[in-house]
Design a protein around this motif. Structure first.
Motif, PDB file in Angstrom:
ATOM      1  N   ASP A 152       5.180   4.009   2.389  1.00  0.00           N
ATOM      2  CA  ASP A 152       4.965   2.635   1.955  1.00  0.00           C
ATOM      3  C   ASP A 152       3.740   2.091   2.693  1.00  0.00           C
ATOM      4  O   ASP A 152       3.748   1.981   3.916  1.00  0.00           O
ATOM      5  CB  ASP A 152       6.205   1.798   2.296  1.00  0.00           C
ATOM      6  CG  ASP A 152       6.108   0.359   1.814  1.00  0.00           C
ATOM      7  OD1 ASP A 152       5.052  -0.037   1.276  1.00  0.00           O
ATOM      8  OD2 ASP A 152       7.096  -0.373   1.964  1.00  0.00           O
ATOM      9  N   PRO A 153       2.667   1.717   1.954  1.00  0.00           N
ATOM     10  CA  PRO A 153       1.470   1.203   2.643  1.00  0.00           C
ATOM     11  C   PRO A 153       1.600  -0.234   3.101  1.00  0.00           C
ATOM     12  O   PRO A 153       0.706  -0.750   3.774  1.00  0.00           O
ATOM     13  CB  PRO A 153       0.388   1.328   1.559  1.00  0.00           C
ATOM     14  CG  PRO A 153       1.137   1.192   0.279  1.00  0.00           C
ATOM     15  CD  PRO A 153       2.484   1.835   0.510  1.00  0.00           C
ATOM     16  N   GLY A 154       2.700  -0.904   2.726  1.00  0.00           N
ATOM     17  CA  GLY A 154       2.876  -2.296   3.120  1.00  0.00           C
ATOM     18  C   GLY A 154       3.021  -3.204   1.918  1.00  0.00           C
ATOM     19  O   GLY A 154       3.138  -2.752   0.779  1.00  0.00           O
ATOM     20  N   PRO A 155       3.019  -4.518   2.148  1.00  0.00           N
ATOM     21  CA  PRO A 155       3.333  -5.454   1.062  1.00  0.00           C
ATOM     22  C   PRO A 155       2.258  -5.554  -0.010  1.00  0.00           C
ATOM     23  O   PRO A 155       2.559  -5.936  -1.136  1.00  0.00           O
ATOM     24  CB  PRO A 155       3.502  -6.786   1.788  1.00  0.00           C
ATOM     25  CG  PRO A 155       2.691  -6.639   3.042  1.00  0.00           C
ATOM     26  CD  PRO A 155       2.836  -5.204   3.436  1.00  0.00           C
ATOM     27  N   TRP A 156       1.019  -5.222   0.301  1.00  0.00           N
ATOM     28  CA  TRP A 156      -0.078  -5.370  -0.661  1.00  0.00           C
ATOM     29  C   TRP A 156      -0.587  -3.969  -0.993  1.00  0.00           C
ATOM     30  O   TRP A 156      -1.166  -3.283  -0.144  1.00  0.00           O
ATOM     31  CB  TRP A 156      -1.192  -6.253  -0.109  1.00  0.00           C
ATOM     32  CG  TRP A 156      -0.708  -7.328   0.827  1.00  0.00           C
ATOM     33  CD1 TRP A 156      -1.132  -7.551   2.095  1.00  0.00           C
ATOM     34  CD2 TRP A 156       0.298  -8.322   0.570  1.00  0.00           C
ATOM     35  NE1 TRP A 156      -0.462  -8.601   2.649  1.00  0.00           N
ATOM     36  CE2 TRP A 156       0.424  -9.106   1.740  1.00  0.00           C
ATOM     37  CE3 TRP A 156       1.105  -8.634  -0.526  1.00  0.00           C
ATOM     38  CZ2 TRP A 156       1.327 -10.166   1.845  1.00  0.00           C
ATOM     39  CZ3 TRP A 156       2.010  -9.682  -0.427  1.00  0.00           C
ATOM     40  CH2 TRP A 156       2.102 -10.443   0.736  1.00  0.00           C
ATOM     41  N   SER A 157      -0.383  -3.539  -2.231  1.00  0.00           N
ATOM     42  CA  SER A 157      -0.671  -2.143  -2.566  1.00  0.00           C
ATOM     43  C   SER A 157      -1.202  -2.014  -3.982  1.00  0.00           C
ATOM     44  O   SER A 157      -1.194  -2.964  -4.773  1.00  0.00           O
ATOM     45  CB  SER A 157       0.597  -1.296  -2.399  1.00  0.00           C
ATOM     46  OG  SER A 157       1.609  -1.731  -3.292  1.00  0.00           O
ATOM     47  N   VAL A 158      -1.646  -0.815  -4.306  1.00  0.00           N
ATOM     48  CA  VAL A 158      -2.107  -0.468  -5.644  1.00  0.00           C
ATOM     49  C   VAL A 158      -1.512   0.883  -6.003  1.00  0.00           C
ATOM     50  O   VAL A 158      -1.366   1.752  -5.136  1.00  0.00           O
ATOM     51  CB  VAL A 158      -3.654  -0.439  -5.719  1.00  0.00           C
ATOM     52  CG1 VAL A 158      -4.237   0.562  -4.743  1.00  0.00           C
ATOM     53  CG2 VAL A 158      -4.129  -0.147  -7.141  1.00  0.00           C
ATOM     54  N   VAL A 159      -1.134   1.049  -7.252  1.00  0.00           N
ATOM     55  CA  VAL A 159      -0.602   2.326  -7.714  1.00  0.00           C
ATOM     56  C   VAL A 159      -1.705   3.368  -7.624  1.00  0.00           C
ATOM     57  O   VAL A 159      -2.836   3.148  -8.068  1.00  0.00           O
ATOM     58  CB  VAL A 159      -0.083   2.197  -9.162  1.00  0.00           C
ATOM     59  CG1 VAL A 159       0.353   3.547  -9.695  1.00  0.00           C
ATOM     60  CG2 VAL A 159       1.066   1.196  -9.228  1.00  0.00           C
ATOM     61  N   SER A 160      -1.395   4.507  -7.024  1.00  0.00           N
ATOM     62  CA  SER A 160      -2.418   5.526  -6.757  1.00  0.00           C
ATOM     63  C   SER A 160      -3.108   6.003  -8.032  1.00  0.00           C
ATOM     64  O   SER A 160      -4.315   6.257  -8.040  1.00  0.00           O
ATOM     65  CB  SER A 160      -1.793   6.718  -6.032  1.00  0.00           C
ATOM     66  OG  SER A 160      -0.778   7.320  -6.822  1.00  0.00           O
ATOM     67  N   MET A 161      -2.368   6.135  -9.139  1.00  0.00           N
ATOM     68  CA  MET A 161      -2.963   6.589 -10.386  1.00  0.00           C
ATOM     69  C   MET A 161      -4.004   5.598 -10.895  1.00  0.00           C
ATOM     70  O   MET A 161      -5.056   5.989 -11.412  1.00  0.00           O
ATOM     71  CB  MET A 161      -1.883   6.783 -11.436  1.00  0.00           C
ATOM     72  CG  MET A 161      -0.888   7.888 -11.129  1.00  0.00           C
ATOM     73  SD  MET A 161      -1.625   9.524 -11.203  1.00  0.00           S
ATOM     74  CE  MET A 161      -1.851   9.711 -12.973  1.00  0.00           C
ATOM     75  N   VAL A 162      -3.738   4.311 -10.751  1.00  0.00           N
ATOM     76  CA  VAL A 162      -4.681   3.278 -11.187  1.00  0.00           C
ATOM     77  C   VAL A 162      -5.923   3.312 -10.309  1.00  0.00           C
ATOM     78  O   VAL A 162      -7.061   3.211 -10.788  1.00  0.00           O
ATOM     79  CB  VAL A 162      -4.008   1.894 -11.138  1.00  0.00           C
ATOM     80  CG1 VAL A 162      -5.001   0.784 -11.456  1.00  0.00           C
ATOM     81  CG2 VAL A 162      -2.832   1.852 -12.096  1.00  0.00           C
ATOM     82  N   PHE A 163      -5.736   3.471  -9.006  1.00  0.00           N
ATOM     83  CA  PHE A 163      -6.857   3.540  -8.074  1.00  0.00           C
ATOM     84  C   PHE A 163      -7.744   4.741  -8.388  1.00  0.00           C
ATOM     85  O   PHE A 163      -8.964   4.652  -8.411  1.00  0.00           O
ATOM     86  CB  PHE A 163      -6.323   3.640  -6.642  1.00  0.00           C
ATOM     87  CG  PHE A 163      -7.402   3.696  -5.591  1.00  0.00           C
ATOM     88  CD1 PHE A 163      -7.996   2.533  -5.140  1.00  0.00           C
ATOM     89  CD2 PHE A 163      -7.813   4.906  -5.056  1.00  0.00           C
ATOM     90  CE1 PHE A 163      -8.989   2.573  -4.176  1.00  0.00           C
ATOM     91  CE2 PHE A 163      -8.804   4.955  -4.096  1.00  0.00           C
ATOM     92  CZ  PHE A 163      -9.396   3.784  -3.652  1.00  0.00           C
TER      93      PHE A 163
END
Length: 208
Positions: free
Chosen positions: A15-26
């Motif tokens: 878990d990278p924390g409360p603010w994240s992005v889906v890896s596939m989208v990135f």
């Protein structure tokens, strides 16, 4: 062109924390070449959102998945524009002209149906970012009713926001996701989008 299935995706468990992005989208934003391998599926660190909401972040030891730290335990490549858990504990997803069900927790595909009418046609539009997210219709409600998931937008990008109903504070912001659902016990949180599905599990004891 080969029609061999790609097989289960590799999962980024942390878990990278409360603010994240889906890896596939990135990864897709970086325009990877067609011959490059599929990236692992999970969440990656992303900046805090620019929003009028108070950012409270995660609650250590919270038993409801997503409110505290999570581990990504499984992923599936089939898209989901809406998600729900059925009475048998399976995860169900809707995407354009397709309804699917996955077994939990491994997210093995259980059934895939193609109804004559598009089940995604009636899905609501995302909430306008300027609206008070704790007062709008939620796409999912966590057990106990205090935390809800809302589908909103940030520029052109879908976002799932986890918000406290009592005060409108922001717990988690997941860029690239548009669907969410909690299991009946709240221990699992599913996230979905055109890229596929992630299944997260509550991590009650913070890592040292």
């Amino acid at each position: 062109m080969s029609t061999k299935p790609l097989g289960p995706p590799t999962v980024l468990a942390d878990d990278p924390g409360p603010w994240s992005v889906v890896s596939m989208v990135f990864a897709r934003a970086g325009r990877p070449g067609r011959r490059r391998p599929q990236p692992p599926m999970g969440l990656m660190l992303s900046p805090a959102p620019d929003t009028a909401l108070e950012l409270v972040g995660l609650e250590d030891g919270a038993p409801i998945a997503g409110v505290g730290r999570i581990s990504i335990v499984a992923a599936a490549r089939e898209p989901a524009f809406a998600l729900s858990f059925d009475d048998d504990g399976r995860l169900r997803g809707v995407s354009p002209y397709v309804v699917r069900a996955w077994n939990v927790p491994e997210l093995g595909l259980h059934v895939e149906e193609r109804p004559p009418e598009d089940p995604a046609a009636a899905l609501p539009d995302p909430v306008t970012p300027g609206e008070p997210l704790h007062e709008v219709d939620a796409i999912a409600v966590a057990p106990g009713g205090e935390v809800v998931a809302v589908h909103t937008r940030e520029g052109r990008n879908d976002v799932v926001a986890l918000v406290r109903r009592s005060d409108g504070t922001l717990v988690r912001w997941v860029r690239g996701a548009r669907a969410a659902a909690w299991s009946a016990d709240g221990r699992h949180l599913a996230l979905g989008g055109p890229w596929g599905v992630l299944l997260a599990e509550a991590r009650e004891t913070p890592r040292s």
